[in-house]
Design a protein around this motif. Structure first.
Motif, PDB file in Angstrom:
ATOM      1  N   PHE A 135       0.767  -1.188   0.023  1.00  0.00           N
ATOM      2  CA  PHE A 135       0.016  -0.061  -0.159  1.00  0.00           C
ATOM      3  C   PHE A 135       1.077   1.378  -0.122  1.00  0.00           C
ATOM      4  N   ALA A 136       1.853   1.052   0.771  1.00  0.00           N
ATOM      5  CA  ALA A 136       2.940   2.496   0.880  1.00  0.00           C
ATOM      6  C   ALA A 136       3.380   2.555  -0.632  1.00  0.00           C
ATOM      7  N   PHE A 137       3.669   1.653  -1.382  1.00  0.00           N
ATOM      8  CA  PHE A 137       4.399   1.756  -2.784  1.00  0.00           C
ATOM      9  C   PHE A 137       3.173   2.188  -3.556  1.00  0.00           C
ATOM     10  N   SER A 138       2.053   1.732  -3.513  1.00  0.00           N
ATOM     11  CA  SER A 138       1.210   2.097  -4.564  1.00  0.00           C
ATOM     12  C   SER A 138       0.149   3.268  -4.196  1.00  0.00           C
ATOM     13  N   VAL A 139       0.066   3.833  -3.033  1.00  0.00           N
ATOM     14  CA  VAL A 139      -0.496   5.102  -2.783  1.00  0.00           C
ATOM     15  C   VAL A 139      -0.376   6.166  -3.374  1.00  0.00           C
ATOM     16  N   TYR A 140       1.015   5.954  -3.947  1.00  0.00           N
ATOM     17  CA  TYR A 140       1.597   7.048  -4.849  1.00  0.00           C
ATOM     18  C   TYR A 140       0.705   7.015  -6.174  1.00  0.00           C
ATOM     19  N   ALA A 141       0.631   5.733  -6.704  1.00  0.00           N
ATOM     20  CA  ALA A 141      -0.245   5.576  -8.029  1.00  0.00           C
ATOM     21  C   ALA A 141      -1.567   6.062  -7.953  1.00  0.00           C
ATOM     22  N   LEU A 142      -2.124   5.953  -6.736  1.00  0.00           N
ATOM     23  CA  LEU A 142      -3.302   6.392  -6.592  1.00  0.00           C
ATOM     24  C   LEU A 142      -3.381   7.925  -6.622  1.00  0.00           C
ATOM     25  N   GLY A 143      -2.679   8.390  -5.753  1.00  0.00           N
ATOM     26  CA  GLY A 143      -2.405  10.098  -5.440  1.00  0.00           C
ATOM     27  C   GLY A 143      -2.130  10.452  -7.212  1.00  0.00           C
ATOM     28  N   LEU A 144      -1.350  10.023  -7.651  1.00  0.00           N
ATOM     29  CA  LEU A 144      -1.019  10.425  -9.076  1.00  0.00           C
ATOM     30  C   LEU A 144      -2.193  10.433 -10.109  1.00  0.00           C
ATOM     31  N   LEU A 145      -2.988   9.061 -10.076  1.00  0.00           N
ATOM     32  CA  LEU A 145      -4.361   9.116 -10.590  1.00  0.00           C
ATOM     33  C   LEU A 145      -5.232  10.267 -10.415  1.00  0.00           C
ATOM     34  N   VAL A 146      -5.424  10.608  -9.243  1.00  0.00           N
ATOM     35  CA  VAL A 146      -6.416  11.491  -8.606  1.00  0.00           C
ATOM     36  C   VAL A 146      -5.952  13.008  -9.239  1.00  0.00           C
ATOM     37  N   ALA A 147      -4.908  13.076  -9.205  1.00  0.00           N
ATOM     38  CA  ALA A 147      -4.203  14.550  -9.811  1.00  0.00           C
ATOM     39  C   ALA A 147      -4.321  14.524 -11.328  1.00  0.00           C
ATOM     40  N   LEU A 148      -4.138  13.369 -11.815  1.00  0.00           N
ATOM     41  CA  LEU A 148      -4.027  13.426 -13.499  1.00  0.00           C
ATOM     42  C   LEU A 148      -5.731  13.718 -13.813  1.00  0.00           C
ATOM     43  N   LEU A 149      -6.612  12.952 -13.045  1.00  0.00           N
ATOM     44  CA  LEU A 149      -7.995  13.103 -13.434  1.00  0.00           C
ATOM     45  C   LEU A 149      -8.619  14.633 -13.100  1.00  0.00           C
ATOM     46  N   VAL A 150      -8.040  15.131 -12.268  1.00  0.00           N
ATOM     47  CA  VAL A 150      -8.499  16.469 -11.622  1.00  0.00           C
ATOM     48  C   VAL A 150      -7.815  17.521 -12.324  1.00  0.00           C
TER      49      VAL A 150
END
Length: 403
Positions: free
Chosen positions: A48-63
């Motif tokens: 999760f610590a590794f992948s929360v980066y990708a989730l944050g990145l995804l939110v920023a990309l979408l917004v």
């Protein structure tokens, strides 16, 4: 007012800074394995610590993925670098895994804000004779940055007790200098209205590239699941299955595939985009088959060979897909399309690893790995079928027109 940097200098510098973002993204891989032993958190927490980066990145990309199409590239790049600087300070001072997760999430948001803006700015600053190289260079910056970040941090973990301070102290300085550099570049995109409206989460894909974008989804999924395994899951596989926990072996294993991908993207740039994509996906499939053999036989050199083959494939497939789409995008749509591409990429990079981390606690690490690898192989095979069909349709189109 000082004169802006030349387009060539801006092109080279922006590509290097873009790579630095992903160097920073790859850096935590060896450190998280060390922190797991020091702080005693679970494998699920590690992934999760590794992948929360990708989730944050995804939110920023979408917004914010299209924001630079409205505000200009430079203000968005400076804001993204400020966020990245903040995350580096967070890593530097983190006393426990909770702080690391927060820093990793901020890092993802900053990188997501930067991704489409940097990709567009690199293309726009590229000299005329390097325009075709620009899309491949953006892909190489991503893969090469991830690779070098993992390797350099792995070496620091292996040879010094203050690896975290060295790595993130240096990256803090790099991001501060990068803000100054970006401020000296020229603006390549004029302001236009609609900035607030662009913050509504959506993926903006023009009709003329929509079919190609949809056909490329399985290409991106299988391609990005490959480095996600080496950066997110391989540390646990090496430590628990192979009995190896050295920082250098962890870093080198995470480094191999992305580094080869960065180099191969330049080789494939000289070949037709469709052919590069098909060849790349074939290599991704074969590479994961070799990785499975390496893991199940506990043969580290075979695992490394699979990383090399898969990395070759990533460079051909991801770069090829970019070259199939980028030449057909209008400048005002460029950041929005890159946001769509990287949304698919980072969902594929983050979500499967999070799921695997949770399943490993219930099913066991190796059965979970086998499921992950099997899914990747099936998706890669599907992408080969789809891309081969499109290639055949393109090859018959001239004949149909002449008839």
């Amino acid at each position: 007012m000082s004169r802006p940097l030349s387009p060539t200098a801006a092109f080279a510098g922006l590509a290097a800074i873009f790579a630095a973002f992903f160097f920073a993204a790859g850096a935590p891989t060896p450190l998280l394995s060390v922190r797991q032993q020091e702080w005693g958190f679970s494998a699920g927490t590690l992934t999760f610590a590794f992948s929360v980066y990708a989730l944050g990145l995804l939110v920023a990309l979408l917004v914010g993925g299209s924001l630079s199409d409205h505000l200009g590239r430079r203000p968005v790049l400076v804001a993204a670098l400020a966020g990245e600087l903040l995350s580096m300070v967070g890593f530097l001072a983190a006393p426990d895994i909770g702080w690391v997760i927060v820093a990793r999430a901020v890092q993802g948001i900053a990188t997501g804000l930067a991704t489409s803006a940097f990709s567009a700015a690199i293309v726009e600053h590229a000299p005329a004779h390097l325009k075709k190289l620009a899309g491949g260079l953006a892909a190489a910056s991503v893969a090469g940055g991830l690779a070098l970040g993992a390797l350099a941090t792995g070496a620091a973990v292996q040879f010094t007790p203050i690896a975290n301070t060295i790595v993130f102290g240096a990256l803090t300085l790099v991001m501060a200098l990068a803000i100054v550099f970006v401020a000296l570049t020229g603006e390549t995109s004029s302001r236009r209205p609609g900035a607030w409206r662009s913050l509504t989460p959506r993926i903006s894909i023009p009709g003329n590239v929509r079919a190609e974008f949809l056909a490329g989804i399985p290409v991106h999924v299988a391609a990005w699941m490959t480095p996600a395994f080496f950066l997110g899951l391989s540390p646990a596989v090496l430590r628990l299955h192979f009995g190896l926990d050295g920082g250098l072996v962890t870093g080198f294993t995470a480094f191999l595939g992305p580094f080869v991908a960065a180099v191969s993207s330049f080789y494939f740039a000289g070949h037709p985009a469709r052919r590069s994509t098909i060849a790349g996906k074939t290599l991704v499939l074969l590479g994961m088959v070799v990785v499975v053999i390496g893991v199940l036989t506990t043969a580290l050199p075979v695992l490394w060979l699979g990383a090399v083959v898969g990395g070759l494939g990533f460079g051909g497939a991801f770069g090829g897909q970019l070259r199939l789409i980028v030449p057909h995008i209008q400048p005002e749509d460029r950041a929005g399309v890159f946001a769509g591409i990287y949304t698919v990429a980072y969902l594929s990079f983050g979500v499967p690893v999070i799921v695997a981390g949770q399943l490993a606690a219930r099913w066991g690490l190796i059965p979970t790995f086998e499921l992950y690898a099997g899914a990747l192989i099936v998706i890669a095979a599907l992408s080969i079928v789809v891309q081969t069909g499109l290639g055949r349709r393109e090859s018959t189109r001239p004949a149909a027109v002449s008839a």
